[in-house]
Design an enzyme around this catalytic site. Sequence first.
Site, PDB file in Angstrom:
ATOM      1  N   CYS A   9      -1.842   5.548  10.200  1.00 10.63           N
ATOM      2  CA  CYS A   9      -0.636   4.850  10.647  1.00 10.63           C
ATOM      3  C   CYS A   9      -0.957   3.502  11.246  1.00 10.63           C
ATOM      4  O   CYS A   9      -1.844   3.371  12.077  1.00 10.63           O
ATOM      5  CB  CYS A   9       0.053   5.661  11.735  1.00 10.63           C
ATOM      6  N   CYS A  49       0.726  -3.021  15.400  1.00  7.75           N
ATOM      7  CA  CYS A  49       0.777  -2.662  13.984  1.00  7.75           C
ATOM      8  C   CYS A  49       0.178  -3.735  13.079  1.00  7.75           C
ATOM      9  O   CYS A  49       0.487  -4.916  13.211  1.00  7.75           O
ATOM     10  CB  CYS A  49       2.231  -2.400  13.600  1.00  7.75           C
ATOM     11  N   GLU A 107       0.823  -1.197   0.000  1.00  7.28           N
ATOM     12  CA  GLU A 107       0.000   0.000   0.000  1.00  7.28           C
ATOM     13  C   GLU A 107       0.864   1.256   0.000  1.00  7.28           C
ATOM     14  O   GLU A 107       1.945   1.284   0.569  1.00  7.28           O
ATOM     15  CB  GLU A 107      -0.903  -0.005   1.232  1.00  7.28           C
ATOM     16  N   CYS A 118       3.362   8.446   1.412  1.00  3.18           N
ATOM     17  CA  CYS A 118       3.831   7.548   2.464  1.00  3.18           C
ATOM     18  C   CYS A 118       4.118   6.213   1.781  1.00  3.18           C
ATOM     19  O   CYS A 118       3.197   5.539   1.325  1.00  3.18           O
ATOM     20  CB  CYS A 118       2.725   7.430   3.505  1.00  3.18           C
ATOM     21  N   CYS A 141       5.626  -5.470  15.628  1.00  4.65           N
ATOM     22  CA  CYS A 141       5.215  -4.700  16.800  1.00  4.65           C
ATOM     23  C   CYS A 141       3.760  -5.044  17.119  1.00  4.65           C
ATOM     24  O   CYS A 141       2.954  -5.267  16.212  1.00  4.65           O
ATOM     25  CB  CYS A 141       5.341  -3.210  16.522  1.00  4.65           C
ATOM     26  N   CYS A 148       6.450  -7.196   7.344  1.00  2.98           N
ATOM     27  CA  CYS A 148       7.523  -6.671   8.186  1.00  2.98           C
ATOM     28  C   CYS A 148       7.868  -7.707   9.245  1.00  2.98           C
ATOM     29  O   CYS A 148       6.974  -8.312   9.833  1.00  2.98           O
ATOM     30  CB  CYS A 148       7.074  -5.369   8.857  1.00  2.98           C
TER      31      CYS A 148
HETATM   32  N1  SAH Z   1       8.668   0.330  10.318  1.00  3.18           N
HETATM   33  C1  SAH Z   1       8.891   1.714  10.462  1.00  3.18           C
HETATM   34  C2  SAH Z   1       8.127   2.547   9.469  1.00  3.18           C
HETATM   35  C3  SAH Z   1       6.668   2.208   9.209  1.00  3.18           C
HETATM   36  S1  SAH Z   1       5.500   2.378  10.505  1.00  3.18           S
HETATM   37  C4  SAH Z   1       8.569   2.161  11.863  1.00  3.18           C
HETATM   38  O1  SAH Z   1       7.988   1.389  12.605  1.00  3.18           O
HETATM   39  O2  SAH Z   1       8.944   3.257  12.209  1.00  3.18           O
HETATM   40  C5  SAH Z   1       4.963   4.049  10.528  1.00  3.18           C
HETATM   41  C6  SAH Z   1       4.529   4.567  11.900  1.00  3.18           C
HETATM   42  O3  SAH Z   1       3.180   4.151  12.240  1.00  3.18           O
HETATM   43  C7  SAH Z   1       5.427   4.068  13.021  1.00  3.18           C
HETATM   44  O4  SAH Z   1       5.759   5.123  13.879  1.00  3.18           O
HETATM   45  C8  SAH Z   1       4.527   3.063  13.685  1.00  3.18           C
HETATM   46  O5  SAH Z   1       4.953   2.799  14.962  1.00  3.18           O
HETATM   47  C9  SAH Z   1       3.176   3.718  13.594  1.00  3.18           C
HETATM   48  N2  SAH Z   1       2.062   2.816  13.886  1.00  3.18           N
HETATM   49  C10 SAH Z   1       2.027   1.468  13.753  1.00  3.18           C
HETATM   50  N3  SAH Z   1       0.825   0.978  14.150  1.00  3.18           N
HETATM   51  C11 SAH Z   1       0.079   2.036  14.546  1.00  3.18           C
HETATM   52  C12 SAH Z   1      -1.251   2.187  15.024  1.00  3.18           C
HETATM   53  N4  SAH Z   1      -2.049   1.140  15.195  1.00  3.18           N
HETATM   54  N5  SAH Z   1      -1.694   3.436  15.303  1.00  3.18           N
HETATM   55  C13 SAH Z   1      -0.891   4.519  15.094  1.00  3.18           C
HETATM   56  N6  SAH Z   1       0.365   4.439  14.627  1.00  3.18           N
HETATM   57  C14 SAH Z   1       0.856   3.211  14.352  1.00  3.18           C
HETATM   58 FE1  SF4 Z   2       7.162  -3.115  11.210  1.00  4.79          FE
HETATM   59 FE2  SF4 Z   2       4.823  -2.039  11.898  1.00  4.79          FE
HETATM   60 FE3  SF4 Z   2       6.752  -2.301  13.729  1.00  4.79          FE
HETATM   61 FE4  SF4 Z   2       7.029  -0.484  11.753  1.00  4.79          FE
HETATM   62  S1  SF4 Z   2       5.472  -0.473  13.356  1.00  4.79           S
HETATM   63  S2  SF4 Z   2       8.578  -1.933  12.494  1.00  4.79           S
HETATM   64  S3  SF4 Z   2       6.011  -1.576  10.061  1.00  4.79           S
HETATM   65  S4  SF4 Z   2       5.696  -3.989  12.665  1.00  4.79           S
END
Ligand code: SAH
Ligand code: SF4
Length: 339
Positions: free
Chosen positions: A331, A119, A90, A105, A116, A112
């Site tokens: 995000c 996410c 996406e 973006c 986390c 990934c």
């Molecule tokens: N992997 C990288 C870049 C992509 S994520 C990273 O983690 O930084 C982009 C941003 O969205 C990151 O700051 C991530 O922590 C945040 N994010 C992930 N899940 C989210 C959620 N459910 N609500 C708000 N932000 C979220």
């Molecule tokens: Fe990967 Fe999502 Fe964690 Fe970013 S926030 S490192 S995309 S799992």
Amino acid sequence: MKILSGLTLEEIEKITDELKASKFRARQIHNWIYLKSVKSIDEMTDLSVKFREELKKVVCISDTKIKMKQESSDGTLKYLLEYPDGQCVETVLMRFDNRANLTACVSSQVGCAVNCSFCATGKRGFIRNLTYKEIVEQVLTIQRDTGLKVTNIVFMGQGEPLLNLDNVLKSMEMFNENFQIGARRLTVSTSGIIPGIERLAGEDMQSTLAISLHAPNHEIRKQLMQIENKYPMPELKKTLKDYIAKTGRRITIEYLLIKDLNDTLQSAKELAAYLHDLKCNVNLIPYNPTEKNDYQKPSDRSIMRFKSLIEQSGKKVTIRLERGADIDAACGQLSGKAS
Ligand code: SAH
Ligand code: SF4
């Protein structure tokens, strides 16, 4: 058939050389691809019809398909793109009414590996890295589809950019040189991959580094991000200090606010203490609900309280505007699935 998208000027010159055309033709084609973002070779109207026909026999514009496109009520566009091997990612285009900036973006990986807990991307696991051409193609597709020129790029889509750094760096160079997007308008966001940050520090880049910190201490961060076990906060901080000293750049700290988990007074105090000697701005991201976990959005009151506490510690704090939540483009909501 060669694909024009993602080729450098020198690579396009090789094609025009083979067709016995001048290097100036290569420059024209390059402009049509990156700055005017045409959809077909026929639109390259400053090339003769005859030359366009010859060109069409050996090249095409793109091999990436728009599988789905959604528009949010706030104007955010989300694209699901399909590469020739059938893998999808996406890409999101954010427009802010009061600014001329158009921010793309982009995704850096399919899935990934960092996984986390909050996410949606991480839930799919890691599938593969994107090539630099596939990263660049995301921005070209947006430009071709909207007829607009992207001005800013954030590596905040799917994937961990610092685990695919060769391709990410090469795509940044392409954004710089071919799209004429200045490095200061490029932001790389990472979950805190220390060797990647060290390597970035050595690249003489003016881009912005954003760190997804999301927690005020080791215990809470471990709960949210497994990567904390591998690259814990004290070492991360040391790396960030070195990065700032080496590059002279201010970094961005991203902090996901989750109700009752890390939005408390105590958390704000600990975060302020962790950041006190780091040259950084803070970007607060109110948690966007995704499936399969039971975290909750913070209340407006606790967001504002947290913001003032961090501001009082002397940092500039912004709250990330939620974009495209109604189409799951906000995000952490990007899963790369069609439904
Ligand atoms: N992997 C990288 C870049 C992509 S994520 C990273 O983690 O930084 C982009 C941003 O969205 C990151 O700051 C991530 O922590 C945040 N994010 C992930 N899940 C989210 C959620 N459910 N609500 C708000 N932000 C979220
Ligand atoms: Fe990967 Fe999502 Fe964690 Fe970013 S926030 S490192 S995309 S799992």
